[in-house]
Design an enzyme around this catalytic site. Structure first.
Site, PDB file in Angstrom:
ATOM      1  N   ASP A  46       1.214  -1.316   0.209  1.00 48.54           N
ATOM      2  CA  ASP A  46      -0.432   0.083  -0.152  1.00 48.54           C
ATOM      3  C   ASP A  46       0.600   1.465   0.278  1.00 48.54           C
ATOM      4  O   ASP A  46       1.756   1.501   0.938  1.00 48.54           O
ATOM      5  CB  ASP A  46      -1.106  -0.542   1.585  1.00 48.54           C
ATOM      6  N   TYR A  51       3.319  10.349   0.212  1.00 50.83           N
ATOM      7  CA  TYR A  51       4.349   9.188   0.533  1.00 50.83           C
ATOM      8  C   TYR A  51       5.409   9.788   0.161  1.00 50.83           C
ATOM      9  O   TYR A  51       6.521   9.741   1.101  1.00 50.83           O
ATOM     10  CB  TYR A  51       4.007   8.111   0.912  1.00 50.83           C
ATOM     11  N   LYS A  76      -2.515   5.794  -4.003  1.00 47.30           N
ATOM     12  CA  LYS A  76      -3.444   6.562  -3.597  1.00 47.30           C
ATOM     13  C   LYS A  76      -3.409   8.166  -4.541  1.00 47.30           C
ATOM     14  O   LYS A  76      -1.835   8.616  -4.257  1.00 47.30           O
ATOM     15  CB  LYS A  76      -3.647   7.110  -2.561  1.00 47.30           C
ATOM     16  N   HIS A 108      -7.301   9.617  -1.620  1.00 47.96           N
ATOM     17  CA  HIS A 108      -6.592   9.902  -0.495  1.00 47.96           C
ATOM     18  C   HIS A 108      -7.420  10.461   0.414  1.00 47.96           C
ATOM     19  O   HIS A 108      -7.885   9.976   2.060  1.00 47.96           O
ATOM     20  CB  HIS A 108      -4.890  10.288  -0.631  1.00 47.96           C
TER      21      HIS A 108
END
Length: 157
Positions: A46, A51, A76, A108
């Site tokens: 994931d 990120y 996402k 997200h």
């Protein structure tokens, strides 16, 4: 695919347990941790654009030697940069991930797309039709956010 799965609204299966590259790995190189996760049998990985480590996730997937159909990759959508489309952002993610498609592409957070959720979701539906994302969905949504996109949606998240 992992023996324990959950069925999504579109009928596709998702491994119920995944290894996330946020929180402790946020904005950090995730390659070593993802390599260990894959080596220990994790099949659901994931990630997310926000990120900041999709490239290192992709490096670990490529280095694993696992056939693509044995891994389930999620990413996402972050905020869409000016002049870009949802598709542009996913294509950028796919390049970083070294993949032709993701198994699951999520919005997200709804707060990054205020007033545009319906149009963003329509773009998601097109990406699924195109095969760049096998399944599409949402993350961190409230009921009111879901209601906004469900009205007129062809694919229910």
């Amino acid at each position: 695919m992992a023996p324990f799965t959950v069925t999504l609204n579109d009928g596709k299966l998702i491994p119920w347990l995944g290894f996330g590259t946020g929180t402790a790995l946020y904005q950090r190189d995730a390659e070593k941790a993802v390599r260990v996760a894959i080596a220990t049998g994790v099949t659901h990985l994931d990630g997310a654009q926000m990120y900041g480590n999709e490239a290192s996730l992709g490096n670990a997937v490529a280095a694993s030697g696992k056939p693509r159909d044995e891994l389930y990759i999620t990413t996402k959508l972050a905020q869409i940069p000016p002049g870009k489309t949802v598709r542009d952002t996913l294509v950028d993610s796919l390049k970083k991930l070294k993949l032709d498609y993701v198994d699951l592409f999520l919005i997200h957070t709804p707060t990054q797309h205020q007033g545009k959720l319906k149009s963003v979701w329509k773009e998601f539906e097109e990406l699924q039709k195109e095969g760049l994302a096998k399944s599409i969905g949402v993350s961190n949504f409230r009921v009111k956010d879901l209601e906004e996109i469900i009205d007129g949606a062809n694919v229910i998240p």
